[in-house]
Design an enzyme around this catalytic site. Structure first.
Site, PDB file in Angstrom:
ATOM      1  N   ASN A 162      -1.259  20.624  -3.651  1.00  0.00           N
ATOM      2  CA  ASN A 162      -0.722  21.732  -2.864  1.00  0.00           C
ATOM      3  C   ASN A 162       0.217  22.596  -3.706  1.00  0.00           C
ATOM      4  O   ASN A 162      -0.103  23.716  -4.085  1.00  0.00           O
ATOM      5  CB  ASN A 162      -0.018  21.201  -1.622  1.00  0.00           C
ATOM      6  CG  ASN A 162       0.477  22.286  -0.674  1.00  0.00           C
ATOM      7  OD1 ASN A 162       1.010  22.005   0.381  1.00  0.00           O
ATOM      8  ND2 ASN A 162       0.301  23.559  -1.001  1.00  0.00           N
ATOM      9  N   THR A 163       1.383  22.048  -4.031  1.00  0.00           N
ATOM     10  CA  THR A 163       2.409  22.832  -4.709  1.00  0.00           C
ATOM     11  C   THR A 163       1.908  23.486  -5.992  1.00  0.00           C
ATOM     12  O   THR A 163       2.171  24.674  -6.237  1.00  0.00           O
ATOM     13  CB  THR A 163       3.629  21.946  -5.028  1.00  0.00           C
ATOM     14  OG1 THR A 163       4.172  21.432  -3.802  1.00  0.00           O
ATOM     15  CG2 THR A 163       4.703  22.737  -5.758  1.00  0.00           C
ATOM     16  N   LYS A 183      -3.455  12.299   8.310  1.00  0.00           N
ATOM     17  CA  LYS A 183      -2.715  11.899   7.122  1.00  0.00           C
ATOM     18  C   LYS A 183      -1.346  11.419   7.592  1.00  0.00           C
ATOM     19  O   LYS A 183      -0.556  12.191   8.132  1.00  0.00           O
ATOM     20  CB  LYS A 183      -2.553  13.055   6.137  1.00  0.00           C
ATOM     21  CG  LYS A 183      -1.799  12.628   4.877  1.00  0.00           C
ATOM     22  CD  LYS A 183      -1.505  13.801   3.961  1.00  0.00           C
ATOM     23  CE  LYS A 183      -0.668  13.307   2.775  1.00  0.00           C
ATOM     24  NZ  LYS A 183      -0.174  14.429   1.944  1.00  0.00           N
ATOM     25  N   GLY A 196       5.841  17.624  -4.830  1.00  0.00           N
ATOM     26  CA  GLY A 196       6.271  18.917  -5.334  1.00  0.00           C
ATOM     27  C   GLY A 196       6.947  18.907  -6.688  1.00  0.00           C
ATOM     28  O   GLY A 196       7.421  19.950  -7.150  1.00  0.00           O
ATOM     29  N   ALA A 199       0.443  13.848  -4.420  1.00  0.00           N
ATOM     30  CA  ALA A 199       1.830  14.183  -4.769  1.00  0.00           C
ATOM     31  C   ALA A 199       2.089  14.079  -6.266  1.00  0.00           C
ATOM     32  O   ALA A 199       1.694  13.117  -6.920  1.00  0.00           O
ATOM     33  CB  ALA A 199       2.830  13.312  -4.012  1.00  0.00           C
ATOM     34  N   GLY A 200       2.755  15.105  -6.779  1.00  0.00           N
ATOM     35  CA  GLY A 200       3.195  15.112  -8.162  1.00  0.00           C
ATOM     36  C   GLY A 200       2.245  15.751  -9.152  1.00  0.00           C
ATOM     37  O   GLY A 200       2.618  16.021 -10.291  1.00  0.00           O
TER      38      GLY A 200
END
EC number: 2.8.1.10
Length: 256
Positions: A204-205, A95, A156, A182-183
């Site tokens: 993830n977050t 990645k 995040g 992301a987001g």
């Protein structure tokens, strides 16, 4: 079934390894998510030994590892990190992340394209994290990237699909898998991405910082499955007008 380069995946949910309270909780959440592809930052693991607190549990879990170059600020730094990862982990999957500004963590389009082209020539399977720019995504595809990973919102931020209009164009024109990265903050965001036609999402977050990461991972698993199923079912088209679901006057005429 999702195919990227030389691998196939049953799950359309990819996960990360950052921000978890412990490595044990990380593994439990990943297992609950059903994810088969897990990304990890090379700067956070000890590549000299496979009994690293993050790396060892992932190897034991049997997931496909996707090392990332998070922390790299230039193409040269990212290429160096990629070469270290391939040597240490024995994987040519990568990645690609290049974000020079630590405050916003937005991907550098120029350096990302430069690094992607070089890494593909070196035999890497490159999945670049990039802005939701249809032109850039097409260029990344043309230089040989195995997939593109446009952002939904800043890393995040949990803001969701703030780039929806651009994501729709990227998905429509892509001939490689599109992974929204992301987001994504709640499971419904993931469902929306899959309904739009994205091939996968990376989360993830949203999982790691939840009060119950394992339960949240399960929720994302179900949300992604729902999104894939809804897309395959082919939803009805949107209309500006009301569409009756049953005759409005038939029963009156029948009783007359």
């Amino acid at each position: 079934m999702l195919r990227i380069a030389d691998k196939t995946f049953d799950s359309h949910l990819f996960t990360g390894t950052g921000k978890f309270a412990s490595s044990q909780l990380m593994v439990e959440a990943i297992r609950a998510s059903g994810s088969q592809l897990v990304t990890l930052a090379m700067k956070r693991v000890d590549l000299r030994q496979h009994n690293d607190a993050i790396l060892a549990p992932l190897i034991d879990a049997g997931v496909t590892l996707l090392p990332n170059t998070s922390g790299a600020k230039t193409a040269e730094e990212a290429i160096f990190a990629a070469q270290l990862a391939r040597e240490a982990l024995g994987t040519h999957w990568l990645k690609l992340e290049i974000h020079p500004d630590a405050r916003w963590l937005l991907p550098d389009p120029v350096e990302t394209l430069k690094a992607a082209e070089a890494l593909v020539k070196q035999g890497f399977v490159v999945l670049p994290y990039c802005g939701a720019d249809p032109v850039l995504c097409k260029r990344l595809e043309e230089v040989g990237c195995a997939a593109v990973m446009p952002l939904g919102a800043p890393i995040g931020s949990n803001q969701g699909l703030e780039t929806r209009a651009m994501l729709e164009i990227i998905i429509q024109q892509a001939t490689v898998p599109v992974v929204v990265d992301a987001g994504i903050g709640v499971p419904s965001h993931a469902t929306q991405a899959l309904e739009m036609g994205a091939d996968a999402v990376l989360v993830n977050t949203a999982i790691a910082v939840a009060d119950d990461p394992v339960m949240m991972a399960q929720a994302f698993r179900l949300a992604v499955e729902a999104g894939v199923m809804a897309r395959r079912a082919v939803p009805g088209t949107r209309s500006s007008y009301a569409q009756a679901t049953s005759p409005l006057t038939g029963f009156l005429e029948a009783s007359a």
